[in-house]
Design a protein around this motif. Sequence first.
Motif, PDB file in Angstrom:
ATOM      1  N   ARG A  66      -8.735  23.533   8.206  1.00 19.74           N
ATOM      2  CA  ARG A  66      -9.857  22.600   8.275  1.00 19.74           C
ATOM      3  C   ARG A  66     -11.176  23.311   7.929  1.00 19.74           C
ATOM      4  NH1 ARG A  66     -10.466  16.785  10.197  1.00 19.74           N
ATOM      5  NH2 ARG A  66     -12.682  16.692  10.362  1.00 19.74           N
TER       6      ARG A  66
ATOM      7  N   LEU B 171      -3.453  18.259   7.871  1.00 16.04           N
ATOM      8  CA  LEU B 171      -2.911  17.185   8.714  1.00 16.04           C
ATOM      9  C   LEU B 171      -1.653  17.591   9.470  1.00 16.04           C
ATOM     10  CD1 LEU B 171      -3.156  14.229   9.583  1.00 16.04           C
ATOM     11  CD2 LEU B 171      -1.817  13.591   7.595  1.00 16.04           C
TER      12      LEU B 171
ATOM     13  N   ALA C 210     -16.398   8.407   2.780  1.00 26.17           N
ATOM     14  CA  ALA C 210     -15.859   7.042   2.823  1.00 26.17           C
ATOM     15  C   ALA C 210     -16.970   6.038   3.127  1.00 26.17           C
ATOM     16  CB  ALA C 210     -14.759   6.950   3.874  1.00 26.17           C
TER      17      ALA C 210
ATOM     18  N   PHE D 115     -11.534   6.064  11.968  1.00 27.19           N
ATOM     19  CA  PHE D 115     -11.390   7.398  11.371  1.00 27.19           C
ATOM     20  C   PHE D 115     -10.604   8.338  12.276  1.00 27.19           C
ATOM     21  CE2 PHE D 115     -15.404   6.069   9.116  1.00 27.19           C
ATOM     22  CZ  PHE D 115     -14.865   6.070   7.830  1.00 27.19           C
TER      23      PHE D 115
ATOM     24  N   GLY E 209     -13.048  13.042   5.637  1.00 27.81           N
ATOM     25  CA  GLY E 209     -13.743  12.353   4.536  1.00 27.81           C
ATOM     26  C   GLY E 209     -14.609  11.205   5.001  1.00 27.81           C
TER      27      GLY E 209
ATOM     28  N   ARG F  85       2.678  11.054  15.678  1.00 28.71           N
ATOM     29  CA  ARG F  85       2.923  12.399  16.205  1.00 28.71           C
ATOM     30  C   ARG F  85       4.329  12.412  16.789  1.00 28.71           C
ATOM     31  NH1 ARG F  85      -1.347  12.468  13.920  1.00 28.71           N
ATOM     32  NH2 ARG F  85      -3.361  13.114  14.758  1.00 28.71           N
TER      33      ARG F  85
ATOM     34  N   GLY G 240      -6.943  10.331   0.268  1.00 23.91           N
ATOM     35  CA  GLY G 240      -8.332   9.952   0.001  1.00 23.91           C
ATOM     36  C   GLY G 240      -8.452   8.820  -0.998  1.00 23.91           C
TER      37      GLY G 240
ATOM     38  N   HIS H  53      -7.910  15.926  14.240  1.00 23.79           N
ATOM     39  CA  HIS H  53      -7.619  15.414  12.893  1.00 23.79           C
ATOM     40  C   HIS H  53      -8.580  14.313  12.452  1.00 23.79           C
ATOM     41  CE1 HIS H  53      -3.923  17.717  12.462  1.00 23.79           C
ATOM     42  NE2 HIS H  53      -3.689  17.434  13.744  1.00 23.79           N
ATOM     43  N   ILE H  54      -9.660  14.105  13.196  1.00 21.80           N
ATOM     44  CA  ILE H  54     -10.598  13.036  12.803  1.00 21.80           C
ATOM     45  C   ILE H  54     -10.926  13.180  11.316  1.00 21.80           C
ATOM     46  CG2 ILE H  54     -12.682  14.349  13.457  1.00 21.80           C
ATOM     47  CD1 ILE H  54     -13.837  11.629  14.461  1.00 21.80           C
TER      48      ILE H  54
ATOM     49  N   ASN I 217      -6.183   2.589   7.954  1.00 21.78           N
ATOM     50  CA  ASN I 217      -5.107   3.457   8.421  1.00 21.78           C
ATOM     51  C   ASN I 217      -4.654   2.856   9.746  1.00 21.78           C
ATOM     52  OD1 ASN I 217      -3.923   5.706   7.273  1.00 21.78           O
ATOM     53  ND2 ASN I 217      -5.715   6.992   7.593  1.00 21.78           N
TER      54      ASN I 217
HETATM   55  C1  HEM Z   1     -12.141   4.002   4.783  1.00 21.73           C
HETATM   56  C2  HEM Z   1     -11.724   5.185   4.457  1.00 21.73           C
HETATM   57  C3  HEM Z   1     -10.926   6.113   5.346  1.00 21.73           C
HETATM   58  C4  HEM Z   1     -10.345   5.892   6.557  1.00 21.73           C
HETATM   59  C5  HEM Z   1     -10.356   4.624   7.390  1.00 21.73           C
HETATM   60  C6  HEM Z   1      -9.686   7.127   6.941  1.00 21.73           C
HETATM   61  C7  HEM Z   1      -8.978   7.285   8.129  1.00 21.73           C
HETATM   62  C8  HEM Z   1      -8.455   8.480   8.569  1.00 21.73           C
HETATM   63  C9  HEM Z   1      -7.804   8.679   9.841  1.00 21.73           C
HETATM   64  C10 HEM Z   1      -7.532   7.591  10.872  1.00 21.73           C
HETATM   65  C11 HEM Z   1      -7.451   9.988   9.931  1.00 21.73           C
HETATM   66  C12 HEM Z   1      -6.823  10.676  11.145  1.00 21.73           C
HETATM   67  C13 HEM Z   1      -5.391  11.008  10.940  1.00 21.73           C
HETATM   68  C14 HEM Z   1      -4.679  11.472  12.206  1.00 21.73           C
HETATM   69  O1  HEM Z   1      -5.234  11.574  13.300  1.00 21.73           O
HETATM   70  O2  HEM Z   1      -3.464  11.734  12.055  1.00 21.73           O
HETATM   71  C15 HEM Z   1      -7.860  10.623   8.697  1.00 21.73           C
HETATM   72  C16 HEM Z   1      -7.650  11.961   8.386  1.00 21.73           C
HETATM   73  C17 HEM Z   1      -7.969  12.497   7.164  1.00 21.73           C
HETATM   74  N1  HEM Z   1      -8.664  11.907   6.140  1.00 21.73           N
HETATM   75 FE1  HEM Z   1      -9.359  10.016   6.095  1.00 21.73          FE
HETATM   76  N2  HEM Z   1      -9.876   8.048   5.967  1.00 21.73           N
HETATM   77  C18 HEM Z   1     -10.639   7.477   4.972  1.00 21.73           C
HETATM   78  C19 HEM Z   1     -11.085   8.090   3.818  1.00 21.73           C
HETATM   79  C20 HEM Z   1     -10.846   9.391   3.492  1.00 21.73           C
HETATM   80  C21 HEM Z   1     -11.344  10.054   2.299  1.00 21.73           C
HETATM   81  C22 HEM Z   1     -12.252   9.395   1.249  1.00 21.73           C
HETATM   82  C23 HEM Z   1     -10.859  11.324   2.326  1.00 21.73           C
HETATM   83  C24 HEM Z   1     -11.050  12.452   1.357  1.00 21.73           C
HETATM   84  C25 HEM Z   1     -11.518  12.361   0.173  1.00 21.73           C
HETATM   85  C26 HEM Z   1     -10.066  11.475   3.532  1.00 21.73           C
HETATM   86  C27 HEM Z   1      -9.395  12.613   3.892  1.00 21.73           C
HETATM   87  C28 HEM Z   1      -8.760  12.802   5.110  1.00 21.73           C
HETATM   88  C29 HEM Z   1      -8.099  14.054   5.485  1.00 21.73           C
HETATM   89  C30 HEM Z   1      -7.978  15.307   4.647  1.00 21.73           C
HETATM   90  C31 HEM Z   1      -7.600  13.853   6.782  1.00 21.73           C
HETATM   91  C32 HEM Z   1      -6.820  14.864   7.630  1.00 21.73           C
HETATM   92  C33 HEM Z   1      -7.787  15.634   8.496  1.00 21.73           C
HETATM   93  C34 HEM Z   1      -7.113  16.627   9.428  1.00 21.73           C
HETATM   94  O3  HEM Z   1      -5.897  16.611   9.583  1.00 21.73           O
HETATM   95  O4  HEM Z   1      -7.849  17.442  10.003  1.00 21.73           O
HETATM   96  N3  HEM Z   1     -10.088  10.288   4.216  1.00 21.73           N
HETATM   97  N4  HEM Z   1      -8.486   9.686   7.889  1.00 21.73           N
END
Ligand code: HEM
Length: 396
Positions: A96, A85, A355, A342, A351, A291, A240, A347-348, A286
């Motif tokens: 990634r 992230l 989820a 998401f 997970g 940024r 997560g 950074h989408i 979220n």
């Molecule tokens: C309803 C459930 C979830 C929602 C709504 C959600 C939402 C998001 C969003 C909006 C981002 C983008 C962050 C950005 O642009 O700064 C993100 C990134 C991320 N999410 Fe989720 N998330 C969920 C569940 C999960 C789960 C279950 C995991 C892992 C087990 C996870 C792991 C991550 C990781 C590692 C990133 C960073 C990715 C990167 O920087 O490339 N998320 N999530």
Amino acid sequence: MAAKSDLPVSDWSPISPEAKADPRAEHARLRAQCPVAHSSEWGGFYTLTKYEDVAQASRDYETFTATKQTVIPTSPRKGLARLPLQKDPPEHTYYRQGMNLFFKENKIRAMEPALRDLATGLWRDWQKQGNPAEYSDGFAARFSQGTICLLVGLDLSEGDELGRLSHEYVHAVQSENLSFAGGHSNLIDQFAIDLVADRRANPRDPETDMVTGLAAAEIQGRKYDDTEIAGMIRLLLIGGHTVPKNFLSSMAWHLAGDVDLQADLRARPEARKAAIEEFLRYYSPNQALVRRTTRATEMRGTKIPQDCPVALNFLSANFDEDVFENPQAFDPARSPNRHLAFGIGPHICIGMSLARMQARIALDLMLDGMGPFTLDGPVQWAGWTEFGVAEVWLRR
Ligand code: HEM
């Protein structure tokens, strides 16, 4: 109106009584009056409220970097870097790619039976609690925590320790006890560091144990060191967990207030997939991530100075009247539904398949594992930068 001069006025505060009472209404006002809105909270920051702007800034990492700040308010950067992230491409890609090994579609699909078993056991325990029973800590938190344990490959005792730490951390953040939360954040860092040391000393199956798998992976001709692996695991442990917990609780809250929708989704399981997408749009857990600008820039006529925090407001983007028809209405069959719950760009959410699977399993249990249910007890909403329900009591 915002910021046409060097001294911007404050268009809003995410912690004002109005924003706390109804963030969606506050966002609608901002989209209409000052879509690139300034807030003087926490030293000052901008918020992008329109879908197109959020998408553009999410993709434009050269202007909007994730390397300096990803949340607001933020404690000074210390402890483990949350990887990937807190990196921009091309470095971000390096981390990634390693994590992607554990989020491939077939790997996530293969987790479904174990996840269903986990959820069914937790559901039975929850059903034994009194009536009404609290769903968020009682079921949703345990399910999302258990999912992380399965994904990362934690033993039961490690899972218990992590569960305790994140429970206390999440409650400290929600009650705005930032110094306690900061201390706990260090403990969670240490948990990740100890886990890496343990798996280095006692490697496990690299296919099912994430630390062993990441340690064995060679990405772009290089292996990750211990601190990098700990940083990748650290991001999952909380990221997560809290967001899915709030999301499942929001679904429960919404359904408890609409027994007709419950009946419809009970009778038509094929309608559940689209309904989950609408829950994601409507309750984007979220709410915003942040940024920092690498240079002065201008959006919709508003000047944003260099080195300024900018919140990407996914919740507001998901209610943008220019993209969604009648966005304030909850339409469980909405199609198309191009929500940004998401995120978007590099950074989408990594997970998101997991989820969606969690949400489907939890929804199936809510609809098929009990009869009609209603609200009965206090409801607590998560605060900025999260959104959604953090405590909900159900009578069934
Ligand atoms: C309803 C459930 C979830 C929602 C709504 C959600 C939402 C998001 C969003 C909006 C981002 C983008 C962050 C950005 O642009 O700064 C993100 C990134 C991320 N999410 Fe989720 N998330 C969920 C569940 C999960 C789960 C279950 C995991 C892992 C087990 C996870 C792991 C991550 C990781 C590692 C990133 C960073 C990715 C990167 O920087 O490339 N998320 N999530």
